[in-house]
Write an enzyme that holds these catalytic residues in place. Structure first.
Site, PDB file in Angstrom:
ATOM      1  N   LYS A  13       0.830  -1.213   0.000  1.00  0.00           N
ATOM      2  CA  LYS A  13       0.000   0.000   0.000  1.00  0.00           C
ATOM      3  C   LYS A  13       0.863   1.261   0.000  1.00  0.00           C
ATOM      4  O   LYS A  13       0.652   2.165  -0.807  1.00  0.00           O
ATOM      5  CB  LYS A  13      -0.935   0.036   1.226  1.00  0.00           C
ATOM      6  CG  LYS A  13      -1.933  -1.107   1.280  1.00  0.00           C
ATOM      7  CD  LYS A  13      -2.885  -0.990   2.466  1.00  0.00           C
ATOM      8  CE  LYS A  13      -2.184  -0.982   3.804  1.00  0.00           C
ATOM      9  NZ  LYS A  13      -1.434  -2.227   4.113  1.00  0.00           N
ATOM     10  N   ARG A 155      10.897  -2.108  11.299  1.00  0.00           N
ATOM     11  CA  ARG A 155       9.783  -1.653  12.145  1.00  0.00           C
ATOM     12  C   ARG A 155       9.521  -2.684  13.235  1.00  0.00           C
ATOM     13  O   ARG A 155       9.524  -3.880  12.967  1.00  0.00           O
ATOM     14  CB  ARG A 155       8.517  -1.476  11.289  1.00  0.00           C
ATOM     15  CG  ARG A 155       8.406  -0.097  10.669  1.00  0.00           C
ATOM     16  CD  ARG A 155       7.308   0.004   9.666  1.00  0.00           C
ATOM     17  NE  ARG A 155       6.006  -0.491  10.129  1.00  0.00           N
ATOM     18  CZ  ARG A 155       4.890  -0.399   9.431  1.00  0.00           C
ATOM     19  NH1 ARG A 155       4.915   0.185   8.237  1.00  0.00           N
ATOM     20  NH2 ARG A 155       3.757  -0.858   9.894  1.00  0.00           N
TER      21      ARG A 155
HETATM   22  P1  ADP Z   1       0.934  -1.542   7.177  1.00  0.00           P
HETATM   23  O1  ADP Z   1       1.397  -0.551   6.143  1.00  0.00           O
HETATM   24  O2  ADP Z   1       1.956  -2.581   7.400  1.00  0.00           O
HETATM   25  O3  ADP Z   1      -0.420  -2.082   6.895  1.00  0.00           O
HETATM   26  P2  ADP Z   1       0.472   0.797   8.759  1.00  0.00           P
HETATM   27  O4  ADP Z   1       1.709   1.593   8.664  1.00  0.00           O
HETATM   28  O5  ADP Z   1      -0.664   1.186   7.872  1.00  0.00           O
HETATM   29  O6  ADP Z   1       0.830  -0.742   8.535  1.00  0.00           O
HETATM   30  O7  ADP Z   1      -0.081   0.778  10.242  1.00  0.00           O
HETATM   31  C1  ADP Z   1       0.754   0.496  11.335  1.00  0.00           C
HETATM   32  C2  ADP Z   1      -0.083   0.479  12.597  1.00  0.00           C
HETATM   33  O8  ADP Z   1      -0.639   1.786  12.818  1.00  0.00           O
HETATM   34  C3  ADP Z   1      -1.282  -0.455  12.587  1.00  0.00           C
HETATM   35  O9  ADP Z   1      -0.937  -1.796  12.942  1.00  0.00           O
HETATM   36  C4  ADP Z   1      -2.188   0.201  13.636  1.00  0.00           C
HETATM   37  O10 ADP Z   1      -1.730  -0.065  14.957  1.00  0.00           O
HETATM   38  C5  ADP Z   1      -1.964   1.682  13.361  1.00  0.00           C
HETATM   39  N1  ADP Z   1      -2.926   2.181  12.370  1.00  0.00           N
HETATM   40  C6  ADP Z   1      -2.647   2.677  11.132  1.00  0.00           C
HETATM   41  N2  ADP Z   1      -3.775   3.056  10.507  1.00  0.00           N
HETATM   42  C7  ADP Z   1      -4.805   2.818  11.373  1.00  0.00           C
HETATM   43  C8  ADP Z   1      -6.213   2.981  11.309  1.00  0.00           C
HETATM   44  N3  ADP Z   1      -6.829   3.465  10.204  1.00  0.00           N
HETATM   45  N4  ADP Z   1      -6.941   2.625  12.405  1.00  0.00           N
HETATM   46  C9  ADP Z   1      -6.366   2.145  13.505  1.00  0.00           C
HETATM   47  N5  ADP Z   1      -5.048   1.931  13.622  1.00  0.00           N
HETATM   48  C10 ADP Z   1      -4.261   2.268  12.569  1.00  0.00           C
HETATM   49  P1  ADP Z   2       2.149  -1.857   3.178  1.00  0.00           P
HETATM   50  O1  ADP Z   2       2.148  -0.353   3.202  1.00  0.00           O
HETATM   51  O2  ADP Z   2       0.930  -2.433   2.523  1.00  0.00           O
HETATM   52  O3  ADP Z   2       2.406  -2.468   4.522  1.00  0.00           O
HETATM   53  P2  ADP Z   2       4.739  -1.605   1.810  1.00  0.00           P
HETATM   54  O4  ADP Z   2       4.478  -0.719   0.637  1.00  0.00           O
HETATM   55  O5  ADP Z   2       5.482  -1.049   2.952  1.00  0.00           O
HETATM   56  O6  ADP Z   2       3.355  -2.344   2.259  1.00  0.00           O
HETATM   57  O7  ADP Z   2       5.522  -2.900   1.257  1.00  0.00           O
HETATM   58  C1  ADP Z   2       5.907  -3.963   2.132  1.00  0.00           C
HETATM   59  C2  ADP Z   2       7.280  -4.478   1.701  1.00  0.00           C
HETATM   60  O8  ADP Z   2       7.163  -5.130   0.431  1.00  0.00           O
HETATM   61  C3  ADP Z   2       8.342  -3.383   1.529  1.00  0.00           C
HETATM   62  O9  ADP Z   2       9.579  -3.902   1.968  1.00  0.00           O
HETATM   63  C4  ADP Z   2       8.351  -3.125   0.009  1.00  0.00           C
HETATM   64  O10 ADP Z   2       9.647  -2.735  -0.422  1.00  0.00           O
HETATM   65  C5  ADP Z   2       7.987  -4.496  -0.542  1.00  0.00           C
HETATM   66  N1  ADP Z   2       7.190  -4.418  -1.777  1.00  0.00           N
HETATM   67  C6  ADP Z   2       6.245  -3.508  -2.120  1.00  0.00           C
HETATM   68  N2  ADP Z   2       5.710  -3.788  -3.329  1.00  0.00           N
HETATM   69  C7  ADP Z   2       6.321  -4.934  -3.751  1.00  0.00           C
HETATM   70  C8  ADP Z   2       6.202  -5.741  -4.944  1.00  0.00           C
HETATM   71  N3  ADP Z   2       5.346  -5.437  -5.926  1.00  0.00           N
HETATM   72  N4  ADP Z   2       6.996  -6.838  -5.035  1.00  0.00           N
HETATM   73  C9  ADP Z   2       7.852  -7.164  -4.041  1.00  0.00           C
HETATM   74  N5  ADP Z   2       8.022  -6.440  -2.905  1.00  0.00           N
HETATM   75  C10 ADP Z   2       7.266  -5.343  -2.763  1.00  0.00           C
END
Ligand code: ADP
Ligand code: ADP
Length: 211
Positions: A13, A155
């Protein structure tokens, strides 16, 4: 264009939001990034959010919704935005609909990044972030120049125990959003497997902004 990006942790994302928002000239609003900035800064909001984030649970809705309402009220989001990581449950989606309605606007599309549990676990386990630039790397899929650099960190919620809970929280609380947006006729599913560029191209085609 007013867009939200839904998908399990690690689906890509943040990576896609950065590129798509730039391409469309709209701000990327990532609730995870805003929370992390507040945690590092030791703000009252950060103090409220930290224990939930560390456990891989959702930060309570009242805290999250207020933060998003404040952010959406800023000028740069008046004509469009890409929300990354919000909403994360149906209650938040309803609040977002209400915020937009009050401003005489509505959401255009919800983009769902679809990836298997195996793939997201691989992506989360190898995710590393640069302290100095905030850029997100992957040890295998997008390796940093020096994987041992002190500038890189993992993280704390990307450790195996927390990943497991985040996937459970996604399945139980966030996945139902897909049905919510489907019922509104706003859901677009995007296959998140493949190169970053391929996924971006699919997303841009889906929103009708492909070059
Ligand atoms: P990822 O990209 O791996 O899905 P995020 O960076 O979006 O993780 O979120 C990290 C953490 O921040 C979540 O596990 C949650 O604890 C908090 N968080 C982020 N967005 C929200 C939301 N919309 N509602 C509640 N908690 C959130
Ligand atoms: P989210 O915000 O959904 O948690 P991230 O954008 O941070 O996801 O991506 C999670 C991990 O996967 C990061 O280390 C990123 O570099 C890697 N990644 C993102 N897109 C791809 C892809 N299309 N193929 C392989 N690895 C990816």
């Amino acid at each position: 264009m007013r867009l939200v990006l839904v998908g399990p942790p690690g689906a890509g994302k943040g990576t896609q939001a950065e590129i798509i928002a730039e391409r469309l000239g709209i701000p990327k609003i990532s609730t995870g990034d805003i929370f992390r900035a507040n945690v590092s800064g030791g703000t009252p909001l950060g103090l409220k959010a930290k224990e939930y984030m560390d456990a891989g649970d959702l930060v309570p809705d009242e805290v999250t919704n207020e933060m998003v309402a404040d952010r959406l009220a800023q000028d740069d989001a008046a004509d469009g935005f890409l929300l990354d990581g919000y909403p994360r449950n149906t209650e938040q989606a309803k609040v977002l609909d209400g915020i937009l309605k009050a401003a005489g606007a509505e959401l255009d599309l919800a983009l769902e990044l679809v990836a298997s549990d195996d793939e997201v676990v691989r992506r989360l386990s190898g995710r590393r972030v640069s302290k100095s630039t905030g850029k997100v790397y992957h040890l295998e899929f997008d390796p940093p120049a020096d994987p041992d650099s002190d500038d890189l960190y993992q993280r704390s919620d990307d450790r195996p125990e927390t990943i497991k809970n985040r996937l459970k929280v996604y399945a139980e609380q966030t996945a139902p959003l897909v049905g919510y947006y489907e019922a509104q006729g706003k859901l677009v599913e995007i296959d998140a497997i493949g190169e970053v560029d391929e996924v971006t191209a699919r997303a841009l085609t889906a929103i009708g902004a492909a070059e």
